[in-house]
Every structure is written in structure tokens, then in C-alpha cells.
Design a protein around this motif. Structure first.
Motif, PDB file in Angstrom:
ATOM      1  N   TYR A   1       4.884   2.425  10.521  1.00  0.00           N
ATOM      2  CA  TYR A   1       4.747   3.791  11.035  1.00  0.00           C
ATOM      3  C   TYR A   1       6.036   4.207  11.744  1.00  0.00           C
ATOM      4  O   TYR A   1       6.454   5.364  11.685  1.00  0.00           O
ATOM      5  CB  TYR A   1       3.554   3.882  11.994  1.00  0.00           C
ATOM      6  CG  TYR A   1       2.206   3.555  11.363  1.00  0.00           C
ATOM      7  CD1 TYR A   1       1.999   3.669   9.995  1.00  0.00           C
ATOM      8  CD2 TYR A   1       1.140   3.147  12.146  1.00  0.00           C
ATOM      9  CE1 TYR A   1       0.772   3.366   9.424  1.00  0.00           C
ATOM     10  CE2 TYR A   1      -0.101   2.858  11.592  1.00  0.00           C
ATOM     11  CZ  TYR A   1      -0.279   2.961  10.226  1.00  0.00           C
ATOM     12  OH  TYR A   1      -1.503   2.673   9.663  1.00  0.00           O
TER      13      TYR A   1
ATOM     14  N   TYR B   1      -8.492  21.164   2.670  1.00  0.00           N
ATOM     15  CA  TYR B   1      -7.545  20.686   3.686  1.00  0.00           C
ATOM     16  C   TYR B   1      -6.221  21.470   3.625  1.00  0.00           C
ATOM     17  O   TYR B   1      -5.479  21.521   4.594  1.00  0.00           O
ATOM     18  CB  TYR B   1      -7.261  19.185   3.518  1.00  0.00           C
ATOM     19  CG  TYR B   1      -8.495  18.342   3.687  1.00  0.00           C
ATOM     20  CD1 TYR B   1      -9.116  18.250   4.930  1.00  0.00           C
ATOM     21  CD2 TYR B   1      -9.058  17.656   2.616  1.00  0.00           C
ATOM     22  CE1 TYR B   1     -10.267  17.499   5.094  1.00  0.00           C
ATOM     23  CE2 TYR B   1     -10.204  16.900   2.772  1.00  0.00           C
ATOM     24  CZ  TYR B   1     -10.799  16.828   4.010  1.00  0.00           C
ATOM     25  OH  TYR B   1     -11.941  16.089   4.178  1.00  0.00           O
TER      26      TYR B   1
ATOM     27  N   ARG C   1       0.840  -1.215   0.000  1.00  0.00           N
ATOM     28  CA  ARG C   1       0.000   0.000   0.000  1.00  0.00           C
ATOM     29  C   ARG C   1       0.867   1.254   0.000  1.00  0.00           C
ATOM     30  O   ARG C   1       0.568   2.230  -0.649  1.00  0.00           O
ATOM     31  CB  ARG C   1      -0.932   0.011   1.216  1.00  0.00           C
ATOM     32  CG  ARG C   1      -2.274  -0.676   0.974  1.00  0.00           C
ATOM     33  CD  ARG C   1      -3.306  -0.300   2.019  1.00  0.00           C
ATOM     34  NE  ARG C   1      -2.936  -0.672   3.366  1.00  0.00           N
ATOM     35  CZ  ARG C   1      -3.034  -1.910   3.868  1.00  0.00           C
ATOM     36  NH1 ARG C   1      -3.502  -2.890   3.108  1.00  0.00           N
ATOM     37  NH2 ARG C   1      -2.667  -2.174   5.106  1.00  0.00           N
TER      38      ARG C   1
HETATM   39  N1  LIG Z   1     -11.109  15.856   8.208  1.00  0.00           N
HETATM   40  C1  LIG Z   1     -11.946  15.150   7.496  1.00  0.00           C
HETATM   41  O1  LIG Z   1     -12.687  15.668   6.672  1.00  0.00           O
HETATM   42  C2  LIG Z   1     -11.963  13.696   7.670  1.00  0.00           C
HETATM   43  C3  LIG Z   1     -12.626  12.929   6.726  1.00  0.00           C
HETATM   44  C4  LIG Z   1     -12.564  11.568   6.871  1.00  0.00           C
HETATM   45  C5  LIG Z   1     -11.890  11.026   7.939  1.00  0.00           C
HETATM   46  N2  LIG Z   1     -11.281  11.796   8.855  1.00  0.00           N
HETATM   47  C6  LIG Z   1     -10.558  11.197   9.997  1.00  0.00           C
HETATM   48  O2  LIG Z   1      -9.412  10.541   9.503  1.00  0.00           O
HETATM   49  C7  LIG Z   1      -9.214   9.296  10.151  1.00  0.00           C
HETATM   50  C8  LIG Z   1      -9.116   8.200   9.095  1.00  0.00           C
HETATM   51  O3  LIG Z   1     -10.321   8.151   8.369  1.00  0.00           O
HETATM   52  P1  LIG Z   1     -10.420   7.420   6.922  1.00  0.00           P
HETATM   53  O4  LIG Z   1     -11.805   7.620   6.486  1.00  0.00           O
HETATM   54  O5  LIG Z   1      -9.314   7.849   6.048  1.00  0.00           O
HETATM   55  O6  LIG Z   1     -10.224   5.898   7.378  1.00  0.00           O
HETATM   56  P2  LIG Z   1      -9.794   4.653   6.484  1.00  0.00           P
HETATM   57  O7  LIG Z   1     -10.118   4.892   5.053  1.00  0.00           O
HETATM   58  O8  LIG Z   1     -10.328   3.454   7.167  1.00  0.00           O
HETATM   59  O9  LIG Z   1      -8.195   4.658   6.603  1.00  0.00           O
HETATM   60  C9  LIG Z   1      -7.535   4.557   7.810  1.00  0.00           C
HETATM   61  C10 LIG Z   1      -6.133   4.029   7.567  1.00  0.00           C
HETATM   62  O10 LIG Z   1      -5.528   3.876   8.843  1.00  0.00           O
HETATM   63  C11 LIG Z   1      -4.638   2.780   8.825  1.00  0.00           C
HETATM   64  N3  LIG Z   1      -4.914   1.904   9.981  1.00  0.00           N
HETATM   65  C12 LIG Z   1      -4.141   1.757  11.059  1.00  0.00           C
HETATM   66  N4  LIG Z   1      -4.640   0.892  11.920  1.00  0.00           N
HETATM   67  C13 LIG Z   1      -5.782   0.442  11.385  1.00  0.00           C
HETATM   68  C14 LIG Z   1      -6.739  -0.518  11.797  1.00  0.00           C
HETATM   69  N5  LIG Z   1      -6.625  -1.182  12.948  1.00  0.00           N
HETATM   70  N6  LIG Z   1      -7.797  -0.737  11.001  1.00  0.00           N
HETATM   71  C15 LIG Z   1      -7.939  -0.065   9.851  1.00  0.00           C
HETATM   72  N7  LIG Z   1      -7.045   0.841   9.392  1.00  0.00           N
HETATM   73  C16 LIG Z   1      -5.973   1.089  10.154  1.00  0.00           C
HETATM   74  C17 LIG Z   1      -4.798   2.089   7.492  1.00  0.00           C
HETATM   75  O11 LIG Z   1      -3.707   2.511   6.705  1.00  0.00           O
HETATM   76  P3  LIG Z   1      -2.477   1.544   6.368  1.00  0.00           P
HETATM   77  O12 LIG Z   1      -3.086   0.215   6.117  1.00  0.00           O
HETATM   78  O13 LIG Z   1      -1.901   2.192   5.199  1.00  0.00           O
HETATM   79  O14 LIG Z   1      -1.558   1.511   7.550  1.00  0.00           O
HETATM   80  C18 LIG Z   1      -6.085   2.659   6.924  1.00  0.00           C
HETATM   81  O15 LIG Z   1      -6.061   2.733   5.526  1.00  0.00           O
HETATM   82  C19 LIG Z   1     -10.382   9.141  11.132  1.00  0.00           C
HETATM   83  O16 LIG Z   1      -9.949   9.449  12.432  1.00  0.00           O
HETATM   84  C20 LIG Z   1     -11.430  10.140  10.664  1.00  0.00           C
HETATM   85  O17 LIG Z   1     -12.169  10.731  11.725  1.00  0.00           O
HETATM   86  C21 LIG Z   1     -11.298  13.106   8.721  1.00  0.00           C
END
Ligand SMILES: NC(=O)c1ccc[n+]([C@@H]2O[C@H](COP(=O)([O-])OP(=O)(O)OC[C@H]3O[C@@H](n4cnc5c(N)ncnc54)[C@H](OP(=O)(O)O)[C@@H]3O)[C@@H](O)[C@H]2O)c1
Length: 329
Positions: free
Chosen positions: A64, A285, A47
Motif C-alpha cells: 500500500y 459506483y 494479487r
Molecule cells: N459500497 C459497497 O457497496 C460495499 C460493498 C462491499 C464492501 N464494501 C466495503 O468495502 C470494504 C472491503 O469489503 P470487501 O467485501 O471488498 O472485502 P474483501 O473482499 O475481504 O477484500 C478486502 C481486501 O482488503 C485487503 N486487506 C487488507 N488488510 C486485510 C486483512 N487484515 N484481512 C483481509 N483483507 C485485508 C485485501 O486486499 P489485498 O490482499 O489485495 O491487500 C482484501 O482483498 C469494507 O469496508 C466494506 O464495508 C462496500
């Protein structure tokens, strides 16, 4: 806060956790000329390499820890699920990497305190990535409140809802990752109430838990001794207008649909309605990243706009709401 002479150096960024929001951030970071995405870190080498290739990033780390140790990186954006924010932030701060950590800052106030302590001990910049704080529509409304142009704010109605098909594997429904509507999207109406009306004197809340034990809907009311009230809602069960209406003594100020993004603001007075639009670049952002870069260049370790105190209050509010609805992680 420490201060040094401002400079113009390019800030070299890394992204930790390569999911959905990491892509959005990478796109927006490219808008800023004095920022460069030079490294990414994933739990998976595959990835990491795929993401690095897509955005032309020279260093793809397969852990990480390896990203946190990269000597060429100045700042790390943490984009993992909520439940990992504290641990990931501590790792990066230990290696003196400035941290911009996604919202919610952590799972609870005790984790937030650990993160702030680590920032102070390492004399290293830390900020919650609550991007809405840096959008022009949000600042516009804060300026109206502060100026008392339309008198005092009396009532806020704000919602954030989208219908999500149930998926037990999605982080939105997964309790061990911090799933649930309150921490994911309810944080935006709560943050708006905190920023415009202050910390409430009385909090009421009710919820509907789903099959995985997380709140799929949360209704909140804040009452203020001065007489104001906020009625807030977050839900994964229906798509709602996702707007915010702030009633003042002499006008109604409406942050239109998707109020937490680059949305327009309508102002309705007894005699006229005005709509104010804002120039948009990217998703928005890049604005939090620009602010963060400036803080880093000028040697600050805390943001005056998204301060530790504000992040603490926001998390305390979310903790209190969780206590009322009985949501424990
Ligand atoms: N500011 C905004 O507009 C906004 C929008 C959406 C989300 N967010 C925040 O950003 C964070 C991530 O959201 P997202 O929607 O990007 O989530 P996501 O698509 O599920 O991605 C999270 C990433 O975190 C890593 N990870 C580490 N430990 C994990 C675990 N146990 N299970 C699953 N993934 C894990 C993975 O990356 P690797 O596999 O590459 O390590 C995964 O791809 C959240 O806290 C959310 O509140 C903010």
C-alpha cells in the motif's frame, strides 16, 4: 474548502486493497471517460499483478505504501476491511493523494476525526464512499422530504438482511476486521434515517451476538422529539426485503427491494400508486467517482453532499448504537 479553476483533466486512480468491492469499483470506473485506473496496490505482488492484468492497469504495486507514493496517481479508492480504513487513509493523505474511502469511514468517531484532520493538514480531498448518497433514487427521496410535497415524514421502516453461512474467516464475522451486521449493512438504514429524519433524540437497540462476538443481527429504533420514529434492522441471519418505507402525512414512499442500490421508488397516496424507475449504468459506483472527480478538478477538499459533518454524524450514531448493544472492537 479551497477552490481553483475547474479543468477537464483525466483523473488517474489507484485502488488500495484488491478484494470483492475493488473489482466492482474497477468495472464502474471504466464507465467514466475522464477517469483512468492507472495503479493498484495489494499486500501481495501476485494479487496485484493478476488484478492489473484483468483490468489492463499499468502499475501493480506490492504494498500500500508503494501505491501511496506513486507520483502518477491523483486519487486512491480504499477498499480494505473497515479496521484498516483509518490507517490506509492517513498513509495516502500524507502523500497528498485524494482519498475516497469505503464505508464505514472508520471504526469510530475518534478515527474519523484523525482522518479529517489529516485531510485539512494536507489540503487534500477526502470523502466517505457511501455510494447510495449519489444514486438517483436516494436523491429523489431526499427531494420529496425537502419539498414537503406529501407533508412531513412521520415514520421510517428500513431493513437490510441476507442469510450468510457462518465463516469465521470471512471479514463479515471477523471481529478484528470490524465484522458484524451494523457496520457492514446496518449503516445503510441508519444513513437513510439520518438523511431523512435527522439525528435521533432517543436511540434504542438490541442485538444477537454470534460465535465470534460480532452482532449478527441488530434491531434499532430512533425516536424524535418532533414525533417521528425509525425502525431499522440489519441481519446476516435471514434474507429480508431490504426495502425502506417512509410514511409521510399524505403518502407512503417506498424505496423498493435493495433500496441502497439503483432501485425503483413507489409512491402511494389515497388515490393512486406511482412507480418511478431510474436509468441504470453499471452497478452505480461510478456516480460517487464522478462526483469525486469533479471535486478534485475544481480543487475542493470536501464534498458538499457527503460532507465531513455528515460522516461524523453517521459514525457518532454507529458509536452510540454500539454503546447500547455493548459491541466493542
Ligand atoms: N459500497 C459497497 O457497496 C460495499 C460493498 C462491499 C464492501 N464494501 C466495503 O468495502 C470494504 C472491503 O469489503 P470487501 O467485501 O471488498 O472485502 P474483501 O473482499 O475481504 O477484500 C478486502 C481486501 O482488503 C485487503 N486487506 C487488507 N488488510 C486485510 C486483512 N487484515 N484481512 C483481509 N483483507 C485485508 C485485501 O486486499 P489485498 O490482499 O489485495 O491487500 C482484501 O482483498 C469494507 O469496508 C466494506 O464495508 C462496500
Amino acid at each position: 474548502m479551497t477552490q481553483q479553476t475547474p479543468d477537464h483533466r483525466t483523473i488517474r486512480w489507484g485502488i488500495l486493497g484488491l478484494g470483492k468491492i475493488a473489482h466492482e469499483f474497477a468495472h464502474d470506473l471504466a464507465i467514466i471517460p475522464s477517469a483512468e485506473l492507472i495503479a493498484v496496490g495489494s499486500r501481495s505482488q501476485e494479487r496485484s499483478q493478476a488484478f492489473a492484468q484483468q483490468y489492463n492497469v499499468p502499475n501493480a504495486h506490492d504494498s500500500y505504501a508503494s501505491l501511496a507514493k506513486d507520483p502518477n496517481v491523483d486519487a486512491i479508492y480504499i477498499a480494505t476491511p473497515h479496521a484498516s480504513h483509518c490507517e490506509n487513509t492517513l498513509l495516502c493523505l500524507q502523500h497528498q493523494k485524494a482519498v475516497l474511502c469505503e464505508k464505514p469511514f472508520a471504526m469510530n468517531l475518534s478515527e474519523v476525526e484523525k482522518m479529517i484532520t489529516a485531510s485539512k493538514e494536507n489540503n487534500t480531498l477526502l470523502m466517505e464512499a457511501l455510494w447510495t448518497r449519489f444514486l438517483p433514487n436516494f436523491q429523489y427521496v431526499l427531494d420529496i422530504v425537502e419539498s414537503e410535497k406529501y407533508g412531513k415524514p412521520l415514520k421510517l421502516e428500513a431493513d437490510f438482511g441476507f442469510a450468510v453461512p457462518f465463516d469465521a474467516t470471512s471479514r463479515l464475522f471477523n471481529k478484528s476486521l470490524g465484522g458484524g451486521s451494523l457496520l457492514d449493512i446496518g449503516i445503510y438504514p441508519a444513513f437513510l434515517a439520518l438523511s431523512t429524519l435527522g439525528y435521533p433524540d432517543v436511540i434504542k437497540a438490541s442485538t444477537e451476538f454470534g460465535r465470534t462476538g460480532v452482532d449478527e443481527r441488530c434491531d434499532i429504533e430512533f425516536d424524535y422529539d418532533a414525533g417521528a420514529r425509525a425502525t431499522l434492522k440489519s441481519t446476516f441471519r435471514e434474507t429480508t426485503p431490504t426495502q425502506a418505507i417512509l410514511h409521510f402525512e399524505k403518502a407512503k414512499v417506498i424505496m423498493n427491494t435493495n433500496f441502497y442500490q439503483f432501485s425503483s421508488v413507489s409512491i402511494e397516496t389515497a388515490t393512486k400508486t406511482q412507480i418511478i424507475s431510474f436509468d441504470k449504468k453499471g452497478t452505480g459506483y461510478y456516480l460517487e467517482a464522478l462526483h469525486f472527480n469533479e471535486l478534485l478538478r475544481s480543487g475542493h477538499t470536501e464534498s458538499p453532499l457527503m460532507s465531513f459533518d455528515l460522516s461524523r454524524k453517521l459514525m457518532k450514531l454507529l458509536d452510540e448504537i454500539r454503546g447500547i448493544i455493548g459491541l466493542e472492537y
